[in-house]
Design a protein around this motif. Structure first.
Motif, PDB file in Angstrom:
ATOM      1  N   GLU A   1      37.056  33.392  41.593  1.00 21.54           N
ATOM      2  CA  GLU A   1      35.628  33.380  41.920  1.00 21.54           C
ATOM      3  C   GLU A   1      34.870  34.573  41.328  1.00 21.54           C
ATOM      4  N   LEU A   2      35.570  35.565  40.829  1.00 24.11           N
ATOM      5  CA  LEU A   2      34.930  36.808  40.386  1.00 24.11           C
ATOM      6  C   LEU A   2      33.870  36.589  39.315  1.00 24.11           C
ATOM      7  N   ASP A   3      34.129  35.711  38.366  1.00 29.70           N
ATOM      8  CA  ASP A   3      33.170  35.493  37.280  1.00 29.70           C
ATOM      9  C   ASP A   3      31.827  34.965  37.766  1.00 29.70           C
ATOM     10  N   SER A   4      31.792  34.333  38.919  1.00 26.94           N
ATOM     11  CA  SER A   4      30.543  33.746  39.421  1.00 26.94           C
ATOM     12  C   SER A   4      29.699  34.747  40.214  1.00 26.94           C
ATOM     13  N   LEU A   5      30.212  35.941  40.453  1.00 26.44           N
ATOM     14  CA  LEU A   5      29.494  36.933  41.252  1.00 26.44           C
ATOM     15  C   LEU A   5      28.714  37.901  40.367  1.00 26.44           C
ATOM     16  N   ALA A   6      27.514  38.256  40.800  1.00 27.65           N
ATOM     17  CA  ALA A   6      26.704  39.263  40.105  1.00 27.65           C
ATOM     18  C   ALA A   6      27.364  40.619  40.323  1.00 27.65           C
ATOM     19  N   MET A   7      27.748  41.253  39.210  1.00 31.73           N
ATOM     20  CA  MET A   7      28.535  42.485  39.296  1.00 31.73           C
ATOM     21  C   MET A   7      28.294  43.315  38.039  1.00 31.73           C
ATOM     22  N   HIS A   8      28.260  44.626  38.183  1.00 33.83           N
ATOM     23  CA  HIS A   8      28.096  45.498  37.023  1.00 33.83           C
ATOM     24  C   HIS A   8      29.366  45.498  36.165  1.00 33.83           C
ATOM     25  N   HIS A   9      29.169  45.709  34.879  1.00 32.17           N
ATOM     26  CA  HIS A   9      30.268  45.740  33.902  1.00 32.17           C
ATOM     27  C   HIS A   9      31.406  46.668  34.321  1.00 32.17           C
ATOM     28  N   THR A  10      31.082  47.821  34.874  1.00 36.92           N
ATOM     29  CA  THR A  10      32.121  48.797  35.208  1.00 36.92           C
ATOM     30  C   THR A  10      33.003  48.303  36.363  1.00 36.92           C
ATOM     31  N   GLN A  11      32.441  47.527  37.260  1.00 34.13           N
ATOM     32  CA  GLN A  11      33.251  46.940  38.336  1.00 34.13           C
ATOM     33  C   GLN A  11      34.183  45.870  37.773  1.00 34.13           C
ATOM     34  N   ARG A  12      33.663  45.053  36.875  1.00 30.31           N
ATOM     35  CA  ARG A  12      34.490  44.020  36.235  1.00 30.31           C
ATOM     36  C   ARG A  12      35.651  44.645  35.458  1.00 30.31           C
ATOM     37  N   LEU A  13      35.385  45.787  34.829  1.00 30.54           N
ATOM     38  CA  LEU A  13      36.423  46.485  34.075  1.00 30.54           C
ATOM     39  C   LEU A  13      37.574  46.891  35.000  1.00 30.54           C
ATOM     40  N   ARG A  14      37.250  47.491  36.136  1.00 30.94           N
ATOM     41  CA  ARG A  14      38.283  47.910  37.089  1.00 30.94           C
ATOM     42  C   ARG A  14      39.059  46.705  37.625  1.00 30.94           C
ATOM     43  N   LEU A  15      38.334  45.661  37.980  1.00 32.83           N
ATOM     44  CA  LEU A  15      38.999  44.462  38.497  1.00 32.83           C
ATOM     45  C   LEU A  15      39.875  43.817  37.427  1.00 32.83           C
ATOM     46  N   GLY A  16      39.398  43.804  36.192  1.00 37.16           N
ATOM     47  CA  GLY A  16      40.198  43.256  35.099  1.00 37.16           C
ATOM     48  C   GLY A  16      41.484  44.033  34.901  1.00 37.16           C
ATOM     49  N   HIS A  17      41.386  45.352  34.944  1.00 41.91           N
ATOM     50  CA  HIS A  17      42.593  46.174  34.801  1.00 41.91           C
ATOM     51  C   HIS A  17      43.563  45.916  35.943  1.00 41.91           C
ATOM     52  N   PHE A  18      43.055  45.773  37.153  1.00 46.25           N
ATOM     53  CA  PHE A  18      43.914  45.465  38.290  1.00 46.25           C
ATOM     54  C   PHE A  18      44.609  44.117  38.091  1.00 46.25           C
ATOM     55  N   LEU A  19      43.853  43.114  37.694  1.00 52.96           N
ATOM     56  CA  LEU A  19      44.403  41.761  37.558  1.00 52.96           C
ATOM     57  C   LEU A  19      45.368  41.616  36.380  1.00 52.96           C
ATOM     58  N   GLU A  20      45.306  42.536  35.424  1.00 54.43           N
ATOM     59  CA  GLU A  20      46.244  42.516  34.289  1.00 54.43           C
ATOM     60  C   GLU A  20      47.632  42.997  34.690  1.00 54.43           C
ATOM     61  N   HIS A  21      47.745  43.609  35.853  1.00 59.77           N
ATOM     62  CA  HIS A  21      49.034  44.175  36.307  1.00 59.77           C
ATOM     63  C   HIS A  21      49.614  45.086  35.232  1.00 59.77           C
ATOM     64  N   ARG A  22      48.779  46.017  34.777  1.00 60.29           N
ATOM     65  CA  ARG A  22      49.160  46.940  33.707  1.00 60.29           C
ATOM     66  C   ARG A  22      50.371  47.765  34.107  1.00 60.29           C
ATOM     67  N   PRO A  23      51.258  48.068  33.158  1.00 64.49           N
ATOM     68  CA  PRO A  23      52.432  48.874  33.491  1.00 64.49           C
ATOM     69  C   PRO A  23      52.091  50.341  33.761  1.00 64.49           C
ATOM     70  N   ALA A  24      50.919  50.775  33.299  1.00 59.46           N
ATOM     71  CA  ALA A  24      50.477  52.150  33.532  1.00 59.46           C
ATOM     72  C   ALA A  24      48.982  52.119  33.846  1.00 59.46           C
ATOM     73  N   PRO A  25      48.489  53.114  34.573  1.00 60.14           N
ATOM     74  CA  PRO A  25      47.057  53.147  34.895  1.00 60.14           C
ATOM     75  C   PRO A  25      46.200  53.226  33.640  1.00 60.14           C
ATOM     76  N   TYR A  26      44.989  52.702  33.729  1.00 57.03           N
ATOM     77  CA  TYR A  26      43.988  52.840  32.669  1.00 57.03           C
ATOM     78  C   TYR A  26      43.486  54.281  32.689  1.00 57.03           C
ATOM     79  N   LEU A  27      43.406  54.889  31.537  1.00 57.01           N
ATOM     80  CA  LEU A  27      42.908  56.259  31.430  1.00 57.01           C
ATOM     81  C   LEU A  27      41.701  56.264  30.507  1.00 57.01           C
ATOM     82  N   GLY A  28      40.546  56.260  31.092  1.00 60.03           N
ATOM     83  CA  GLY A  28      39.339  56.193  30.275  1.00 60.03           C
ATOM     84  C   GLY A  28      38.187  56.876  30.921  1.00 60.03           C
TER      85      GLY A  28
END
Length: 156
Positions: A129-156
């Motif tokens: 449902e996330l794509d249908s919600l009004a949300m700032h780009h930076t929030q989508r970035l964090r959620l995307g990184h979480f949903l990718e199940h990255r092996p290491a934290p994002y450092l940016g």
């Protein structure tokens, strides 16, 4: 107080403060993600906010989740660090901040879901449902990184 977020916008005002902040991706037993609809800009966001002088960063995330959603959480991991200077937040009181955010993962250990003065709605959202919600780009970035199940934290 009104809040306007800018990203890579040449017309954004110049920041006059730097704020250290923490946010948390909190999930329920069905894998849904806790989000709040912010009162100040009507956008969906992860719970989070600025660090107080007596806080640690994980403690900030725990406090902010409790204040904004009514839930008590325990930090379980790190999604990443978000320090992009192109992200500027302007408030109605004249503050224009550049925010350094550390985003954690967390699990619920108590409390009860409640709307705070900072939000108009708080609920768990299915990732589909996330794509249908009004949300700032930076929030989508964090959620995307979480949903990718990255092996290491994002450092940016």
């Amino acid at each position: 107080m009104a809040r306007t977020e800018y990203y890579d916008d040449p017309h954004a005002p110049e920041p006059n403060s730097l704020v250290v902040a923490a946010s948390a991706v909190v999930t329920d037993d069905r894998g849904r993600i806790l989000l709040q609809r912010r009162r100040d800009n009507d956008l969906w966001a992860l719970p989070g906010g600025g660090m107080d002088m007596g806080d640690s960063l994980p403690g900030t995330a725990v406090r902010e989740v409790r204040e904004e959603t009514g839930l008590d959480v325990e930090i379980t991991g790190l999604v990443g660090t978000y320090t992009d200077p192109r992200h500027v937040i302007e408030y109605g009181d004249g503050e224009v901040r550049r925010q350094f955010n550390v985003c954690f993962t967390a699990r619920i250990v108590g409390g009860g879901l409640a709307v705070s003065e900072e939000s108009t709605e708080v609920r768990f959202v299915d990732p589909a449902e996330l794509d249908s919600l009004a949300m700032h780009h930076t929030q989508r970035l964090r959620l995307g990184h979480f949903l990718e199940h990255r092996p290491a934290p994002y450092l940016g």
